[in-house]
Design an enzyme around this catalytic site. Structure first.
Site, PDB file in Angstrom:
ATOM      1  N   ARG A 127      14.663   7.238 -16.011  1.00 42.87           N
ATOM      2  CA  ARG A 127      15.713   7.351 -14.986  1.00 42.87           C
ATOM      3  C   ARG A 127      17.090   7.534 -15.626  1.00 42.87           C
ATOM      4  O   ARG A 127      17.441   6.852 -16.584  1.00 42.87           O
ATOM      5  CB  ARG A 127      15.712   6.083 -14.140  1.00 42.87           C
ATOM      6  CG  ARG A 127      16.887   5.996 -13.185  1.00 42.87           C
ATOM      7  CD  ARG A 127      16.591   5.127 -12.014  1.00 42.87           C
ATOM      8  NE  ARG A 127      16.542   3.719 -12.335  1.00 42.87           N
ATOM      9  CZ  ARG A 127      16.193   2.788 -11.459  1.00 42.87           C
ATOM     10  NH1 ARG A 127      15.850   3.131 -10.242  1.00 42.87           N
ATOM     11  NH2 ARG A 127      16.181   1.516 -11.805  1.00 42.87           N
ATOM     12  N   ARG A 161      20.813   2.965 -17.183  1.00 47.59           N
ATOM     13  CA  ARG A 161      21.282   1.627 -16.819  1.00 47.59           C
ATOM     14  C   ARG A 161      20.925   0.614 -17.897  1.00 47.59           C
ATOM     15  O   ARG A 161      19.849   0.679 -18.476  1.00 47.59           O
ATOM     16  CB  ARG A 161      20.619   1.196 -15.503  1.00 47.59           C
ATOM     17  CG  ARG A 161      21.462   1.433 -14.298  1.00 47.59           C
ATOM     18  CD  ARG A 161      20.707   1.284 -13.015  1.00 47.59           C
ATOM     19  NE  ARG A 161      19.943   0.041 -12.887  1.00 47.59           N
ATOM     20  CZ  ARG A 161      19.242  -0.275 -11.803  1.00 47.59           C
ATOM     21  NH1 ARG A 161      19.204   0.561 -10.781  1.00 47.59           N
ATOM     22  NH2 ARG A 161      18.575  -1.397 -11.741  1.00 47.59           N
TER      23      ARG A 161
END
Ligand code: ADP
Length: 226
Positions: A127, A161
């Site tokens: 991601r 992240r």
């Protein structure tokens, strides 16, 4: 409509939430995004959240519930809202029930996105998020940007992240099993839950979600399928 999107990390809640909210013209309220915005600002709430988020643990309920109460008091939620990442344990679900009851309002639907745990780590490892807009989400394998490291939509820099590394993802999964799965049972008891497979393309999952809330085929949801 008042909708909750629930599911383990990596199920694609954020990706679907953006599209569903645009389709239904209701605000998308993500506690994860709200915490990350406070963390970027470095304010008091952000510093409190930072410790828990980095560890893959839940931010304390009093902080989270107060933040959501404040957000749901804003006028843009009068016509409905889509909650993504809240409630994440039974205490939060009970607080939301009380808040809605106090406003003589109620939930319409809880969508439970289902994904085999074996898929979660690889989905999250790939991601990438855009620094310019939290709603521009990519995946190195499933929806790669045209230019590596750059957002297709706005040209922003893509990043991973801090809590998307394997050990933290495993902790987030444990927290999901222990604390968040019971929230699904809580709402099942209220007859609100529809379970949806999170496997397949973004469009396929969106079509399932729209069908589950009686909105039929996905049309004009306003974002590219990536
Ligand atoms: P994901 O669903 O992929 O784990 P989110 O962006 O929803 O990602 O959440 C990231 C982190 O933010 C969580 O691991 C947790 O630390 C914190 N968080 C988000 N929502 C809540 C909540 N409702 N209560 C407590 N902590 C939360």
């Amino acid at each position: 409509m008042r909708i909750i999107l629930i599911g383990p990390p990596g199920a694609g809640k954020g990706t679907q939430a953006v599209r569903l909210a645009a389709h239904l013209s209701i605000p998308h309220i993500s506690t994860g995004d709200l915490f990350r915005a406070h963390m970027n600002q470095g304010d008091q709430l952000g510093r409190t959240a930072d410790v828990a988020v980095r560890a893959g643990l839940l931010v304390p309920d009093e902080v989270t519930i107060a933040m959501i109460e404040e957000r749901l008091a804003r006028p843009d939620t009068e016509g409905g809202f889509l909650l993504d990442g809240f409630p994440r344990n039974l205490a939060q679900a009970q607080a939301l029930d009380a808040l809605l009851a106090g406003a003589r309002s109620r939930l319409d639907s809880v969508l439970d996105l289902e994904i085999p745990e074996s898929q979660v780590v690889s989905r999250i490892a790939g991601r990438r998020l855009c620094r310019e807009d939290r709603e521009h989400i990519f995946h190195l394998d499933h929806s790669p940007p045209r230019v590596a490291g750059t957002c297709d939509v706005c040209g922003g820099e893509l990043y991973q992240r801090d809590d998307d590394h394997e050990a933290t993802v495993r902790r987030r999964l444990e927290v999901y099993r222990a604390d968040t799965a019971p929230v699904v049972d809580h709402y099942r008891g209220q007859g609100l839950v529809t379970r949806i497979s999170a496997l397949g393309s973004v469009e396929e999952v969106l079509d399932r979600a729209l069908a589950a809330i009686g909105q039929g085929e996905a049309q004009g949801h306003g974002l590219p399928s990536k």
